[in-house]
Design a protein around this motif. Structure first.
Motif, mmCIF file in Angstrom:
data_model
loop_
_atom_site.group_PDB
_atom_site.id
_atom_site.type_symbol
_atom_site.label_atom_id
_atom_site.label_comp_id
_atom_site.label_asym_id
_atom_site.label_seq_id
_atom_site.Cartn_x
_atom_site.Cartn_y
_atom_site.Cartn_z
ATOM 1 N N HIS A 123 -20.074 42.345 37.854
ATOM 2 C CA HIS A 123 -19.399 42.811 36.640
ATOM 3 C C HIS A 123 -20.411 43.169 35.562
ATOM 4 O O HIS A 123 -20.227 44.131 34.824
ATOM 5 C CB HIS A 123 -18.439 41.743 36.119
ATOM 6 C CG HIS A 123 -17.654 42.191 34.927
ATOM 7 N ND1 HIS A 123 -16.728 43.223 34.986
ATOM 8 C CD2 HIS A 123 -17.660 41.767 33.624
ATOM 9 C CE1 HIS A 123 -16.197 43.406 33.791
ATOM 10 N NE2 HIS A 123 -16.746 42.544 32.956
ATOM 11 N N SER A 124 -21.490 42.407 35.461
ATOM 12 C CA SER A 124 -22.527 42.660 34.471
ATOM 13 C C SER A 124 -23.845 42.111 34.977
ATOM 14 O O SER A 124 -23.881 41.054 35.612
ATOM 15 C CB SER A 124 -22.183 41.984 33.142
ATOM 16 O OG SER A 124 -23.294 42.004 32.272
ATOM 17 N N ASN A 125 -24.939 42.810 34.680
ATOM 18 C CA ASN A 125 -26.258 42.308 35.037
ATOM 19 C C ASN A 125 -26.820 41.357 33.989
ATOM 20 O O ASN A 125 -27.994 41.003 34.029
ATOM 21 C CB ASN A 125 -27.227 43.463 35.302
ATOM 22 C CG ASN A 125 -27.306 43.810 36.775
ATOM 23 O OD1 ASN A 125 -26.276 44.027 37.423
ATOM 24 N ND2 ASN A 125 -28.500 43.859 37.318
ATOM 25 N N ALA A 126 -25.968 40.940 33.075
ATOM 26 C CA ALA A 126 -26.357 39.868 32.160
ATOM 27 C C ALA A 126 -26.140 38.506 32.787
ATOM 28 O O ALA A 126 -26.488 37.489 32.179
ATOM 29 C CB ALA A 126 -25.561 39.979 30.856
ATOM 30 N N GLU A 127 -25.577 38.479 34.011
ATOM 31 C CA GLU A 127 -25.223 37.216 34.649
ATOM 32 C C GLU A 127 -25.803 37.139 36.054
ATOM 33 O O GLU A 127 -26.004 38.162 36.708
ATOM 34 C CB GLU A 127 -23.688 37.096 34.732
ATOM 35 C CG GLU A 127 -22.988 37.235 33.390
ATOM 36 C CD GLU A 127 -21.501 37.500 33.534
ATOM 37 O OE1 GLU A 127 -21.049 37.724 34.689
ATOM 38 O OE2 GLU A 127 -20.803 37.505 32.513
ATOM 39 N N ARG A 128 -26.034 35.925 36.531
ATOM 40 C CA ARG A 128 -26.452 35.694 37.914
ATOM 41 C C ARG A 128 -25.250 35.272 38.745
ATOM 42 O O ARG A 128 -24.440 34.446 38.322
ATOM 43 C CB ARG A 128 -27.514 34.596 37.990
ATOM 44 C CG ARG A 128 -28.912 35.016 37.586
ATOM 45 C CD ARG A 128 -29.919 33.970 38.041
ATOM 46 N NE ARG A 128 -31.243 34.221 37.513
ATOM 47 C CZ ARG A 128 -32.118 35.057 38.071
ATOM 48 N NH1 ARG A 128 -31.787 35.719 39.160
ATOM 49 N NH2 ARG A 128 -33.320 35.227 37.539
ATOM 50 N N GLN A 129 -25.151 35.803 39.958
ATOM 51 C CA GLN A 129 -24.058 35.464 40.848
ATOM 52 C C GLN A 129 -24.267 34.124 41.543
ATOM 53 O O GLN A 129 -23.318 33.377 41.803
ATOM 54 C CB GLN A 129 -23.896 36.578 41.895
ATOM 55 C CG GLN A 129 -22.840 36.334 42.937
ATOM 56 C CD GLN A 129 -22.741 37.493 43.906
ATOM 57 O OE1 GLN A 129 -23.176 38.609 43.610
ATOM 58 N NE2 GLN A 129 -22.197 37.255 45.085
ATOM 59 N N GLY A 130 -25.509 33.812 41.888
ATOM 60 C CA GLY A 130 -25.790 32.660 42.731
ATOM 61 C C GLY A 130 -25.467 31.314 42.118
ATOM 62 O O GLY A 130 -25.442 30.303 42.828
ATOM 63 N N VAL A 131 -25.225 31.258 40.807
ATOM 64 C CA VAL A 131 -24.923 29.980 40.159
ATOM 65 C C VAL A 131 -23.427 29.692 40.147
ATOM 66 O O VAL A 131 -23.004 28.613 39.720
ATOM 67 C CB VAL A 131 -25.455 29.968 38.708
ATOM 68 C CG1 VAL A 131 -26.962 30.177 38.694
ATOM 69 C CG2 VAL A 131 -24.764 31.028 37.842
ATOM 70 N N LEU A 132 -22.600 30.638 40.630
ATOM 71 C CA LEU A 132 -21.149 30.462 40.573
ATOM 72 C C LEU A 132 -20.659 29.490 41.641
ATOM 73 O O LEU A 132 -21.217 29.416 42.741
ATOM 74 C CB LEU A 132 -20.449 31.811 40.765
ATOM 75 C CG LEU A 132 -20.737 32.902 39.732
ATOM 76 C CD1 LEU A 132 -20.029 34.193 40.131
ATOM 77 C CD2 LEU A 132 -20.317 32.452 38.334
ATOM 78 N N ALA A 133 -19.611 28.786 41.326
ATOM 79 C CA ALA A 133 -18.913 27.997 42.339
ATOM 80 C C ALA A 133 -18.310 28.948 43.363
ATOM 81 O O ALA A 133 -18.053 30.126 43.072
ATOM 82 C CB ALA A 133 -17.823 27.156 41.687
ATOM 83 N N GLU A 134 -18.060 28.457 44.577
ATOM 84 C CA GLU A 134 -17.586 29.335 45.646
ATOM 85 C C GLU A 134 -16.305 30.067 45.259
ATOM 86 O O GLU A 134 -16.170 31.276 45.511
ATOM 87 C CB GLU A 134 -17.375 28.535 46.929
ATOM 88 C CG GLU A 134 -16.950 29.403 48.100
ATOM 89 C CD GLU A 134 -16.886 28.650 49.419
ATOM 90 O OE1 GLU A 134 -16.366 29.213 50.392
ATOM 91 O OE2 GLU A 134 -17.356 27.488 49.464
#
Length: 305
Positions: A123-134
Protein backbone atom coordinates in the motif's frame (compact mmCIF):
# COMPACT_ATOMS: atom_id res chain seq x y z
CA UNK A 1 32.85 -24.57 18.42
CA UNK A 2 29.51 -26.06 19.62
CA UNK A 3 28.51 -29.15 17.68
CA UNK A 4 25.19 -27.67 16.55
CA UNK A 5 27.10 -25.22 14.33
CA UNK A 6 29.00 -27.95 12.47
CA UNK A 7 26.10 -29.49 10.56
CA UNK A 8 23.65 -28.13 7.98
CA UNK A 9 22.66 -24.53 8.60
CA UNK A 10 19.06 -23.36 9.05
CA UNK A 11 17.29 -23.32 5.70
CA UNK A 12 14.15 -21.71 4.30
CA UNK A 13 12.87 -24.91 2.67
CA UNK A 14 11.50 -23.03 -0.34
CA UNK A 15 13.75 -24.60 -2.99
CA UNK A 16 16.73 -26.95 -3.31
CA UNK A 17 20.18 -26.01 -4.53
CA UNK A 18 20.53 -26.71 -8.26
CA UNK A 19 23.37 -25.11 -10.22
CA UNK A 20 22.40 -23.39 -13.44
CA UNK A 21 24.66 -25.80 -15.35
CA UNK A 22 22.38 -28.78 -14.53
CA UNK A 23 18.96 -27.51 -15.55
CA UNK A 24 16.74 -28.31 -18.55
CA UNK A 25 17.37 -26.05 -21.54
CA UNK A 26 14.68 -23.94 -23.16
CA UNK A 27 14.40 -20.64 -25.05
CA UNK A 28 12.16 -17.62 -24.78
CA UNK A 29 9.52 -16.79 -27.41
CA UNK A 30 11.08 -16.02 -30.78
CA UNK A 31 14.13 -18.09 -29.92
CA UNK A 32 15.78 -15.41 -27.76
CA UNK A 33 18.10 -16.53 -24.98
CA UNK A 34 17.63 -13.42 -22.85
CA UNK A 35 14.39 -11.98 -21.46
CA UNK A 36 14.53 -8.35 -20.30
CA UNK A 37 11.91 -6.47 -18.33
CA UNK A 38 11.60 -3.04 -16.74
CA UNK A 39 10.53 -3.03 -13.09
CA UNK A 40 9.09 0.49 -12.82
CA UNK A 41 8.51 1.24 -9.14
CA UNK A 42 5.68 3.72 -8.53
CA UNK A 43 5.50 4.51 -4.83
CA UNK A 44 3.84 6.87 -2.40
CA UNK A 45 5.04 7.83 1.07
CA UNK A 46 3.29 9.15 4.13
CA UNK A 47 4.14 12.77 4.93
CA UNK A 48 5.76 13.24 8.28
CA UNK A 49 6.19 9.57 9.19
CA UNK A 50 7.49 6.22 8.01
CA UNK A 51 10.32 5.06 5.79
CA UNK A 52 11.69 6.25 2.46
CA UNK A 53 14.88 6.57 0.45
CA UNK A 54 16.69 9.86 0.96
CA UNK A 55 18.75 12.18 -1.18
CA UNK A 56 20.20 13.65 2.01
CA UNK A 57 20.48 12.73 5.69
CA UNK A 58 17.12 12.25 7.33
CA UNK A 59 15.74 15.21 9.24
CA UNK A 60 13.25 15.32 12.09
CA UNK A 61 9.74 14.86 10.74
CA UNK A 62 8.28 16.32 8.69
CA UNK A 63 11.29 15.62 6.48
CA UNK A 64 10.33 17.96 3.64
CA UNK A 65 13.63 17.57 1.76
CA UNK A 66 13.39 13.81 1.26
CA UNK A 67 9.61 13.62 0.96
CA UNK A 68 9.44 16.24 -1.79
CA UNK A 69 12.37 14.62 -3.66
CA UNK A 70 10.48 11.34 -3.79
CA UNK A 71 7.22 13.06 -4.75
CA UNK A 72 9.00 14.57 -7.78
CA UNK A 73 8.95 11.07 -9.25
CA UNK A 74 5.15 10.89 -9.32
CA UNK A 75 4.63 14.46 -10.53
CA UNK A 76 7.38 14.71 -13.16
CA UNK A 77 9.91 11.88 -13.38
CA UNK A 78 7.46 9.03 -14.01
CA UNK A 79 5.85 10.84 -16.93
CA UNK A 80 9.23 11.42 -18.55
CA UNK A 81 10.11 7.75 -18.08
CA UNK A 82 6.82 6.60 -19.59
CA UNK A 83 7.44 8.83 -22.61
CA UNK A 84 10.87 7.23 -23.02
CA UNK A 85 9.46 3.70 -22.74
CA UNK A 86 6.84 4.53 -25.36
CA UNK A 87 9.38 6.08 -27.71
CA UNK A 88 11.35 2.84 -27.61
CA UNK A 89 8.27 0.62 -27.81
CA UNK A 90 9.01 -1.02 -24.46
CA UNK A 91 6.45 -2.55 -22.11
CA UNK A 92 6.96 -2.11 -18.39
CA UNK A 93 5.93 -3.78 -15.20
CA UNK A 94 4.50 -1.02 -13.00
CA UNK A 95 5.12 -2.01 -9.39
CA UNK A 96 2.51 0.08 -7.64
CA UNK A 97 1.62 1.11 -4.12
CA UNK A 98 -2.17 1.11 -3.90
CA UNK A 99 -1.98 4.46 -2.08
CA UNK A 100 -1.45 5.89 -5.56
CA UNK A 101 -5.13 5.34 -6.33
CA UNK A 102 -6.08 8.10 -3.90
CA UNK A 103 -2.99 10.24 -4.48
CA UNK A 104 -2.32 10.26 -8.24
CA UNK A 105 -4.67 7.84 -10.03
CA UNK A 106 -3.79 9.42 -13.37
CA UNK A 107 -0.32 7.89 -13.18
CA UNK A 108 -1.58 4.34 -12.73
CA UNK A 109 -4.16 4.92 -15.47
CA UNK A 110 -1.39 5.98 -17.85
CA UNK A 111 0.40 2.67 -17.26
CA UNK A 112 -2.83 0.73 -17.84
CA UNK A 113 -3.44 2.69 -21.06
CA UNK A 114 0.03 1.68 -22.27
CA UNK A 115 -0.78 -1.97 -21.64
CA UNK A 116 1.79 -2.32 -18.86
CA UNK A 117 1.55 -5.13 -16.35
CA UNK A 118 0.56 -4.03 -12.85
CA UNK A 119 2.45 -5.74 -10.03
CA UNK A 120 1.45 -5.51 -6.37
CA UNK A 121 3.92 -3.50 -4.30
CA UNK A 122 2.11 -2.97 -1.01
CA UNK A 123 0.00 0.00 0.00
CA UNK A 124 2.88 2.36 0.78
CA UNK A 125 6.67 2.18 0.80
CA UNK A 126 6.64 4.06 4.07
CA UNK A 127 5.98 0.70 5.74
CA UNK A 128 7.65 -2.70 6.02
CA UNK A 129 5.60 -5.82 5.31
CA UNK A 130 7.73 -8.30 7.24
CA UNK A 131 6.79 -6.91 10.66
CA UNK A 132 3.06 -7.60 10.19
CA UNK A 133 1.21 -10.36 11.98
CA UNK A 134 0.14 -13.16 9.63
CA UNK A 135 -3.50 -12.07 9.56
CA UNK A 136 -2.52 -8.47 8.82
CA UNK A 137 -0.13 -9.54 6.08
CA UNK A 138 -2.85 -11.63 4.44
CA UNK A 139 -5.19 -8.64 4.67
CA UNK A 140 -2.59 -6.44 2.94
CA UNK A 141 -2.18 -8.89 0.06
CA UNK A 142 -5.94 -9.20 -0.40
CA UNK A 143 -6.44 -5.43 -0.14
CA UNK A 144 -3.93 -4.73 -2.89
CA UNK A 145 -5.50 -7.32 -5.22
CA UNK A 146 -8.97 -5.91 -4.61
CA UNK A 147 -7.91 -2.31 -5.12
CA UNK A 148 -6.06 -3.04 -8.36
CA UNK A 149 -8.97 -5.06 -9.70
CA UNK A 150 -11.46 -2.36 -8.75
CA UNK A 151 -9.56 0.65 -10.04
CA UNK A 152 -7.55 -0.78 -12.94
CA UNK A 153 -9.56 -3.81 -14.01
CA UNK A 154 -6.73 -6.26 -13.43
CA UNK A 155 -5.74 -8.25 -10.37
CA UNK A 156 -1.98 -8.57 -10.05
CA UNK A 157 -0.28 -11.88 -10.81
CA UNK A 158 2.96 -10.80 -9.14
CA UNK A 159 4.18 -9.17 -5.94
CA UNK A 160 7.20 -7.21 -4.71
CA UNK A 161 7.15 -6.42 -1.00
CA UNK A 162 7.90 -2.83 0.02
CA UNK A 163 11.62 -2.81 0.82
CA UNK A 164 11.60 -6.53 -0.09
CA UNK A 165 10.55 -7.18 3.49
CA UNK A 166 9.18 -10.68 4.07
CA UNK A 167 7.90 -12.66 7.02
CA UNK A 168 8.51 -16.41 7.19
CA UNK A 169 4.96 -16.86 5.85
CA UNK A 170 5.05 -14.45 2.88
CA UNK A 171 5.47 -17.02 0.05
CA UNK A 172 2.69 -19.15 1.55
CA UNK A 173 0.36 -16.17 1.87
CA UNK A 174 1.10 -15.04 -1.68
CA UNK A 175 0.12 -18.44 -3.06
CA UNK A 176 -2.97 -18.59 -0.85
CA UNK A 177 -4.21 -15.15 -1.89
CA UNK A 178 -3.93 -15.73 -5.64
CA UNK A 179 -0.49 -14.48 -6.64
CA UNK A 180 1.39 -16.54 -9.22
CA UNK A 181 4.89 -15.17 -8.69
CA UNK A 182 7.09 -13.14 -6.38
CA UNK A 183 9.92 -10.73 -7.20
CA UNK A 184 11.28 -10.72 -3.64
CA UNK A 185 14.07 -13.27 -4.13
CA UNK A 186 17.20 -12.32 -6.08
CA UNK A 187 18.97 -15.68 -5.86
CA UNK A 188 19.04 -16.69 -9.55
CA UNK A 189 19.02 -15.64 -13.21
CA UNK A 190 16.11 -17.93 -14.09
CA UNK A 191 12.50 -18.13 -12.87
CA UNK A 192 12.14 -21.04 -10.47
CA UNK A 193 9.26 -22.64 -8.54
CA UNK A 194 9.09 -22.27 -4.77
CA UNK A 195 7.54 -24.59 -2.20
CA UNK A 196 4.55 -23.38 -0.22
CA UNK A 197 2.89 -24.93 2.81
CA UNK A 198 -0.29 -25.78 0.94
CA UNK A 199 1.44 -27.02 -2.19
CA UNK A 200 0.06 -24.19 -4.35
CA UNK A 201 2.32 -22.97 -7.13
CA UNK A 202 4.44 -19.86 -6.61
CA UNK A 203 7.24 -18.87 -8.96
CA UNK A 204 10.21 -16.70 -8.16
CA UNK A 205 11.02 -14.35 -11.05
CA UNK A 206 14.47 -12.71 -10.79
CA UNK A 207 14.37 -9.10 -9.60
CA UNK A 208 17.66 -7.20 -9.62
CA UNK A 209 19.51 -5.83 -6.66
CA UNK A 210 22.46 -4.71 -8.78
CA UNK A 211 20.66 -3.35 -11.86
CA UNK A 212 18.64 -1.24 -9.47
CA UNK A 213 18.95 2.52 -9.09
CA UNK A 214 18.35 2.63 -5.31
CA UNK A 215 21.31 0.47 -4.19
CA UNK A 216 23.54 1.71 -7.02
CA UNK A 217 22.78 5.43 -7.21
CA UNK A 218 21.64 6.12 -3.64
CA UNK A 219 23.53 3.60 -1.51
CA UNK A 220 26.73 3.37 -3.57
CA UNK A 221 26.48 6.93 -4.95
CA UNK A 222 26.99 5.80 -8.54
CA UNK A 223 26.75 8.50 -11.21
CA UNK A 224 23.90 8.30 -13.73
CA UNK A 225 26.26 7.63 -16.63
CA UNK A 226 27.91 4.80 -14.72
CA UNK A 227 24.55 3.25 -13.84
CA UNK A 228 23.64 3.34 -17.53
CA UNK A 229 26.94 1.70 -18.43
CA UNK A 230 26.27 -0.96 -15.78
CA UNK A 231 23.02 -1.82 -17.60
CA UNK A 232 24.79 -1.97 -20.96
CA UNK A 233 27.66 -4.10 -19.61
CA UNK A 234 25.23 -6.51 -17.95
CA UNK A 235 23.21 -6.76 -21.17
CA UNK A 236 26.25 -7.51 -23.30
CA UNK A 237 27.61 -10.11 -20.90
CA UNK A 238 24.27 -11.90 -20.58
CA UNK A 239 23.87 -11.88 -24.35
CA UNK A 240 27.28 -13.55 -24.62
CA UNK A 241 26.14 -16.15 -22.07
CA UNK A 242 22.94 -16.98 -23.96
CA UNK A 243 23.94 -17.00 -27.65
CA UNK A 244 24.91 -20.68 -27.86
CA UNK A 245 21.94 -22.94 -28.75
CA UNK A 246 22.53 -25.06 -25.63
CA UNK A 247 22.99 -22.08 -23.29
CA UNK A 248 20.51 -21.53 -20.46
CA UNK A 249 17.77 -18.96 -21.01
CA UNK A 250 18.28 -16.04 -18.62
CA UNK A 251 16.32 -13.11 -17.19
CA UNK A 252 17.58 -9.55 -16.85
CA UNK A 253 15.41 -7.18 -14.87
CA UNK A 254 16.09 -3.45 -14.64
CA UNK A 255 14.67 -1.84 -11.48
CA UNK A 256 13.89 1.86 -11.85
CA UNK A 257 12.41 4.52 -9.54
CA UNK A 258 11.23 7.70 -11.26
CA UNK A 259 12.37 10.05 -8.50
CA UNK A 260 15.90 8.81 -9.29
CA UNK A 261 16.16 8.02 -13.01
CA UNK A 262 13.43 10.53 -13.88
CA UNK A 263 15.80 13.37 -13.05
CA UNK A 264 16.70 14.91 -16.45
CA UNK A 265 20.44 14.29 -16.37
CA UNK A 266 19.99 10.66 -15.31
CA UNK A 267 17.18 10.12 -17.81
CA UNK A 268 19.54 11.13 -20.61
CA UNK A 269 21.91 8.31 -19.64
CA UNK A 270 19.06 5.85 -19.08
CA UNK A 271 17.93 6.60 -22.63
CA UNK A 272 21.32 5.46 -23.92
CA UNK A 273 21.12 2.23 -21.94
CA UNK A 274 17.58 1.41 -23.06
CA UNK A 275 18.49 2.16 -26.66
CA UNK A 276 21.09 -0.60 -26.39
CA UNK A 277 18.40 -2.96 -25.07
CA UNK A 278 16.08 -1.94 -27.90
CA UNK A 279 18.81 -2.65 -30.47
CA UNK A 280 19.31 -6.15 -29.07
CA UNK A 281 15.55 -6.67 -29.11
CA UNK A 282 15.32 -5.55 -32.73
CA UNK A 283 18.15 -7.96 -33.61
CA UNK A 284 16.12 -10.84 -32.15
CA UNK A 285 18.53 -11.45 -29.26
CA UNK A 286 16.24 -10.16 -26.50
CA UNK A 287 12.65 -10.88 -25.59
CA UNK A 288 11.44 -7.53 -24.21
CA UNK A 289 8.62 -8.47 -21.90
CA UNK A 290 7.13 -8.36 -18.40
CA UNK A 291 7.72 -10.59 -15.35
CA UNK A 292 4.20 -11.99 -15.64
CA UNK A 293 4.89 -13.18 -19.19
CA UNK A 294 8.23 -14.62 -18.05
CA UNK A 295 6.47 -16.57 -15.31
CA UNK A 296 3.82 -17.84 -17.71
CA UNK A 297 6.35 -19.04 -20.27
CA UNK A 298 8.59 -20.68 -17.67
CA UNK A 299 5.65 -22.53 -16.15
CA UNK A 300 4.88 -24.00 -19.57
CA UNK A 301 8.38 -25.00 -20.67
CA UNK A 302 10.26 -25.56 -17.40
CA UNK A 303 7.50 -27.25 -15.43
CA UNK A 304 6.89 -27.16 -11.70
CA UNK A 305 10.31 -28.59 -10.79
Amino acid sequence: MPAQYLGPLPDHGRFDYLPITRRPRYRWPGGAGLAVYLGFNLEHFAFGEGMGAGIGPGSPQPDVLNFSWREYGNRVGAWRCLDLFSQLGMPAAALINTALYSHCPELVAACVARGDELVGHGHSNAERQGVLAEADERALLLHCRQQMQQHSGQAPAGWLSPWISESVHTPDLLAETGYAYTLNWCHDDQPLPMRTRGGAALWSVPYPQELNDIPMVIARQMDGKDFAQLIIDNLQEMLDQTRAPDAPALVMGIALHPYIVGQPYRLRHLRRALQAVAAARDAGEVWMTTPGAICGHAAKVAGPG
